[in-house]
Design an enzyme around this catalytic site. Sequence first.
Site, PDB file in Angstrom:
ATOM      1  CG  ASP A 207      -1.965   0.972   0.765  1.00 35.23           C
ATOM      2  OD1 ASP A 207      -2.341   1.697   0.014  1.00 35.23           O
ATOM      3  OD2 ASP A 207      -2.637   1.329   2.155  1.00 35.23           O
ATOM      4  CG  LEU A 208       5.635   2.554  -1.254  1.00 42.11           C
ATOM      5  CD1 LEU A 208       6.037   3.137   0.609  1.00 42.11           C
ATOM      6  CD2 LEU A 208       7.093   1.536  -2.008  1.00 42.11           C
TER       7      LEU A 208
END
Length: 302
Positions: free
Chosen positions: A195-196
């Site tokens: 979830d960067l």
Amino acid sequence: MNLPHDFRRTIIDLFNDRGREWLDNLPTIIADCERRWNLTALPPFDLTYNYVAPAVRADGTEVVLKLGVPDGALTDEMTALRLWDGHGIVQLLDCDPDRGIMLLERLTPGRPLITIEDDEEATRIFASVARQLWRPAPAVHNFDTPGSWAEGMKRLRKRFDGGTGPLQKNLVETAESLYAELLDSQSEPALIHGDLHHWNILSAGREPWLALDPKGIVGEPCYEVGAWLRNPVGAFFARPDLPRVFDRRVAILAEELGFDRQRIVGWGVAQAVLSAWWSIEDHGEGWEESMQCAEILSELLR
Ligand SMILES: Nc1ncnc2c1ncn2[C@@H]1O[C@H](COP(=O)(O)OP(=O)(O)O)[C@@H](O)[C@H]1O
Ligand SMILES: [Mg+2]
């Protein structure tokens, strides 16, 4: 406790009665953390999915408390942070998975990457943080994978009786065939963030930028580009030059990370559609920008 309405709503939407109970208990949990780690909790950051607040230890060290409804996702975050041991990401100082509590290193100045206005510069920073993070997957693990997440596409179909509900049919079909193709041809799996995006990379001291808030999943590194491509939700999606911006992002990611352009675009489209479904599944709304992303990126598919 005076918590923002939207935060309460999110927790109750996601966890129902367990969420309500956790919200009621939060003051006690915070007080327990203060005693356990000999610290004073300060007012929280902007809250979305977890209660996250800066705190000061008795010796003056600045730290962060991250508290959430105990569940598998939060436990995976702790396990992944422990494996990373601070490389490219915030250091986990201590935790208690059963109680959903984490004590984290405080990143200062802690400016989120969203504050870098030049999208090309921000994309290069994303790439440098992502590159530092990836490490070989543990031989035995319980982490989610791109394949387990892709099961969401089946729930989507089920929910809409085999149709696609408010989501554009052709894009859902494209995502489904991309998943079939990409999942089957992944490179060596690594531990990746999952979830960067622009709010999960902060300016720091020991490195210019560090990640935080990982899902911790095991998949091919190229999977990581998906969360970057479909963010930041909000004003960004009103830009008139979005097709050009996405084209540049894909070029930069290919150049910096060495991934095949079509794979970057493919993961981008597939995950944007999945993310649109997650918005419906979790909140019943808020899927439009992810679908806009899927549509623009799909123009880059050959
Ligand atoms: N270790 C930290 N140092 C500084 N700021 C932090 C730290 N952890 C979280 N924050 C701030 O709190 C926000 C929410 O934390 P995050 O871990 O992303 O929670 P959530 O899971 O709710 O998204 C971050 O975007 C960041 O602004
Ligand atoms: Mg976050």
